[in-house]
Write a protein that holds these residues in place. Structure first.
Motif, short mmCIF file in Angstrom:
data_model
loop_
_atom_site.label_atom_id
_atom_site.label_comp_id
_atom_site.label_asym_id
_atom_site.label_seq_id
_atom_site.Cartn_x
_atom_site.Cartn_y
_atom_site.Cartn_z
N THR A 197 -14.67 25.44 -18.26
CA THR A 197 -14.38 26.78 -17.76
C THR A 197 -15.47 27.72 -18.24
OG1 THR A 197 -12.00 26.40 -17.80
CG2 THR A 197 -12.73 28.70 -17.76
N LYS A 231 -19.01 26.28 -6.02
CA LYS A 231 -17.70 26.93 -5.94
C LYS A 231 -17.81 28.11 -4.98
CE LYS A 231 -15.46 24.60 -9.12
NZ LYS A 231 -14.25 23.86 -8.84
N ASP A 272 -12.61 33.40 -13.67
CA ASP A 272 -13.45 32.46 -14.40
C ASP A 272 -13.74 31.25 -13.51
OD1 ASP A 272 -13.41 34.14 -16.57
OD2 ASP A 272 -11.89 33.00 -17.66
N THR A 310 -15.68 16.96 -15.17
CA THR A 310 -17.11 17.16 -14.95
C THR A 310 -17.91 15.87 -15.11
OG1 THR A 310 -17.41 17.77 -17.27
CG2 THR A 310 -17.02 19.56 -15.70
N GLU A 321 -12.66 19.08 -18.36
CA GLU A 321 -12.72 20.33 -17.61
C GLU A 321 -13.64 21.31 -18.33
OE1 GLU A 321 -9.13 22.20 -15.75
OE2 GLU A 321 -9.50 23.70 -17.30
N VAL A 325 -14.16 27.29 -12.92
CA VAL A 325 -13.61 26.07 -13.51
C VAL A 325 -14.08 24.85 -12.72
CG1 VAL A 325 -11.51 24.82 -14.13
CG2 VAL A 325 -11.57 27.32 -14.28
N TRP A 326 -14.59 23.87 -13.44
CA TRP A 326 -14.88 22.55 -12.88
C TRP A 326 -14.01 21.55 -13.64
CZ3 TRP A 326 -19.29 25.76 -13.09
CH2 TRP A 326 -19.94 25.94 -11.86
N SER A 335 -16.05 31.26 -18.86
CA SER A 335 -15.30 32.50 -19.02
C SER A 335 -16.26 33.66 -18.89
CB SER A 335 -14.61 32.53 -20.38
OG SER A 335 -13.68 31.48 -20.47
#
Length: 148
Positions: A136, A65, A88, A94, A134, A90-91, A138
């Motif tokens: 995330t 990213k 944050d 996945t 997904e 995020v993918w 955080s």
């Protein structure tokens, strides 16, 4: 907050996260859980290329990213510290091998640099198993890095 700050950049992370260059960015690199080296070893690597030449593997299915905006710093004179934060991570959808951690690195030239130019800043212990959903990551409410 960072679980590990690389030796080379202790005291310099704030400088790198200010993105002082023309084509620079922060790069988030997922690392596979299997083969992940101990913090005592990881903190001594000065480039991403050197780190990945060890037994630690990048989880390439997820991909890196690139972060170039919304990086903030909070100078806290009351508590004598500086906190650095970013959105944050995020993918979506996945896949691939389990992740043990992510690196936040500084890339001084996103237009032509190599992993030998990328400086690892901090490692965040963020284990997860990609399962098509997904994910995330955080970041701590105060940020991903604190200089005190």
């Amino acid at each position: 907050m960072a679980d590990l700050v690389m030796n080379l950049v202790k005291g310099k992370v704030r400088q790198y996260t200010a993105l002082p260059g023309t084509n620079d960015a922060l790069i988030v690199v997922p690392l596979e859980a299997t083969g992940l080296e101990a913090d005592a070893t990881l903190k001594d690597y000065d480039t991403l290329a050197a780190l990945l030449a060890g037994s630690t593997n990048e989880q390439t299915t997820l991909g890196r990213k690139t972060v170039t905006a919304s990086i903030t710093e909070n100078v806290d004179d009351t508590n004598d510290r500086v906190d650095v934060d970013m959105p944050d991570i995020v993918w979506a959808a996945t896949a691939g091998n389990p992740v043990g951690a992510v690196l936040i690195c500084y890339d001084p030239d996103t237009t032509g640099g190599t992993d030998a130019d990328i400086v690892p800043l901090v490692k965040l212990d963020t284990p997860f198993t990609p399962d098509g959903t997904e994910v995330t990551i955080s970041l701590n409410a105060a940020g991903f890095y604190r200089a005190a």
